[in-house]
Design an enzyme around this catalytic site. Structure first.
Site, short mmCIF file in Angstrom:
data_model
loop_
_atom_site.label_atom_id
_atom_site.label_comp_id
_atom_site.label_asym_id
_atom_site.label_seq_id
_atom_site.Cartn_x
_atom_site.Cartn_y
_atom_site.Cartn_z
CE LYS A 203 54.04 39.44 -24.03
NZ LYS A 203 52.82 39.03 -24.49
CB SER B 58 49.24 37.90 -25.60
OG SER B 58 48.18 39.42 -25.52
CB SER C 141 51.05 41.67 -26.03
OG SER C 141 50.83 40.96 -25.01
#
Length: 572
Positions: free
Chosen positions: A108, A211, A187
């Protein structure tokens, strides 16, 4: 032996060797690597069917083919990945060690990779000449590299990870792999779309309020929220360091268990290791179940287990993100809580009830009772207030993992001419961003009201969580990972562009207990539904065992059918 015979045998031996090392037909490699697991890759490498370079090239080709539509990968690390693959291919078999040896992974974009821009999804960290270039790897990145993983990309995420969908100012919008028009959740939606699309074997997500788990639910992948402190978050740009966590996202529970074993840094005895850069990992070597976590993956792990369904989730009683600080009155807090309550959609309730059949088929008992984590539990969790301490997390991250230009919010503002957004540094105004009374930013270690803001409410909430397990003889909890299906982002939802899907699971972050999302089936629309399980703190191995047993009983996951063009020419 006649000379002619010896020459012929030598020629045949060389021909056989060349045949063994030559690339397999494209149709065969596609068949072998599509939905490939870590154990399968290990087998291919052991038999020398494929090189690491071939495997990495295959996954990079998937990114080049589909990323223009789905926009899952913000930075493609092609040159570095191929160089790493070549180094591993040159190693003798005796040196090919590590649980993730030769496995292509994504990370990420808030996770520091030495020499690369940590965009954190925010355009402000990509300003030419002022980029947030990581001086070193995050702790988990160093551990993943040491285990032999090949880093092939940084995945897209919303600005600072502060959204339930996946639109960023640094890269744009990520689409859902099952239908690009729909949200993959946020996210960690970039990692989720990359993994479910076979652009990588697995990746990491981060989770401050849902998330890892919520986007995993939208895309039929496994998302693990470890006990907070099992895995170090050092080197990951924080949204709220008191709530932040990181864990693996994978297509199978087995792959997730392998990745978690690496990320936790288990030693030769299987004990997770602490990280001095993340003090909350200090308890891991003493309290955590021994790894590696694959040992807990047994088909009968659910037999005889009892799971309670939290009543407040079925009621749609919300726990506001980052809670409500002690300075806010009880009446103001209740008004805010009611404003954000989110009913469980009928189609999600139906999918949840249907998904429970798999637990029962695996031998588990499901308990419905209004006394199981009632609305009062959610209201107590709502008072775990972390907003007064967000700046401390950003200061600590920049001090250790900021670029040469800036190692603090003040230095960022001096270098760029604009301050960091209050999302990650808070503010000292009399009201917070929700219009509630606000406490000025403070360091939690020395704040005289930290007990009232954070430690006291957190203990009360965790005590209730554990007491309910004990009183009703429950092993864990089970509930829908989201309150709704993934929304269509090509049209307004309820009068505006959706910021969802949303969940009622931020309480997990408040108390730091482990949770996992597995594929619980599909909606009639064809979009995935995710089932979430949570357990006692430090029982991550047991939790993964339950997820594995459910996976092996149901086999819900099926891969998406991707498009190269059409629907949306650009997922932004």
């Amino acid at each position: 032996m006649p000379r002619i015979t010896a020459c012929l045998l030598a020629f045949l031996s060389l021909a056989a060797l060349a045949s063994a090392q030559s690339p397999a037909p494209q149709s065969e490699i596609d068949r072998d690597l599509f939905e490939v697991t870590v154990p399968q890759l290990e087998s291919f490498y052991a038999s020398h069917k494929y090189t690491v370079t071939q495997v990495v090239q295959w996954h990079l080709a998937r990114i080049h083919k589909y990323n223009g539509i789905y926009r899952a990968v913000e930075q493609i690390l092609e040159k570095e990945a191929l160089a790493s693959a070549a180094r591993e291919d040159a190693m003798p078999d005796s040196e090919r060690k590590g649980l993730l040896w030769g496995v292509p992974i994504v990370l990420k974009a808030n996770t520091s990779i030495q020499g690369k821009v940590t965009t954190d999804g925010w355009a402000g960290y990509t300003i030419p000449g002022h980029e947030l270039i990581a001086p070193r790897d995050a702790t988990i990145v160093a551990r993943l590299r040491a285990a032999g993983a090949i880093l092939i990309g940084h995945t897209n995420m919303p600005d600072f990870a502060a959204s339930d969908t996946n639109r960023s100012s640094s890269y744009g919008r990520t689409g859902n792999a099952y239908d690009v028009r729909f949200s993959p959740g946020g996210s960690s939606g970039g990692t989720v779309t990359a993994v479910t699309s076979n652009m990588a074997v697995l990746g990491n997500g981060t989770d401050t309020g849902n998330s890892i788990r919520m986007p995993s639910a939208t895309s039929a992948v496994v998302g693990v929220f470890p006990t907070r402190g099992l895995v170090s978050i050092a080197g990951i740009a924080p949204l709220d360091w008191l709530l932040d966590n990181t864990g693996p996202i994978a297509r199978t529970v087995t792959d997730a268990a392998i990745a978690l074993s690496v990320m936790a840094g288990t030693d030769a005895q299987g004990k997770p290791t602490s990280d001095p850069l993340d003090p909350r990992t200090a308890d891991a070597p003493v309290k955590a179940q021994t790894g590696p976590y694959m040992q807990y993956l047994k088909p009968d792990a659910l037999k005889g287990k009892r799971f309670g369904v939290p009543a407040f989730i079925l009621h749609g009683t919300d726990v506001p993100f980052q809670g409500i600080a002690a300075v806010v009155s009880a009446s103001e807090a209740e008004a805010q809580e009611r404003k954000t309550d989110l009913p469980l959609r009928p189609e999600t309730r139906a999918a949840f009830l249907k998904s429970l059949d798999g637990l029962r088929a695996a031998g588990a008992e499901i308990v419905f009772d209004d006394a199981i984590l009632p609305d009062s539990f959610a209201r107590a969790a709502s008072r775990v207030g972390t907003l007064p301490y967000v700046r401390e997390g950003t200061e600590g991250f920049l001090a250790e993992f900021g670029p040469a230009q800036y190692h603090s919010p003040e230095e960022y503002e001096k270098a760029v001419g604009k301050p960091l957004p209050r999302t990650v540094i808070g503010d000292s105004k009399t009201t917070d961003r929700r219009g509630l009374a606000a406490q000025a930013q403070a360091r939690i270690e020395s704040d005289p009201v930290a007990q009232a803001n954070y430690f006291g409410p957190r203990k009360k909430t965790l005590d209730t969580y554990l007491e309910t397990l004990d009183r009703l003889h429950l092993d864990g909890y089970v509930y829908p990972a989201t309150q709704m299906p993934p929304p269509d982002e090509t049209m307004p939802q309820n009068g505006g562009i959706s910021e969802g899907p949303h969940s009622e699971t931020s309480w997990v972050n408040m108390i730091g207990v482990p949770a996992v999302v597995v594929s619980g089936g599909f909606y009639p629309s064809g979009l995935p539904f995710g089932l979430e399980l949570s357990a006692r703190p430090w029982h991550d191995g047991d939790l993964l065992g339950w997820a594995y047993a459910y996976e092996q009983t149901t086999h819900h996951r099926h891969p998406p059918v991707l498009v190269e063009s059409g629907l949306l020419p650009d997922a932004r």
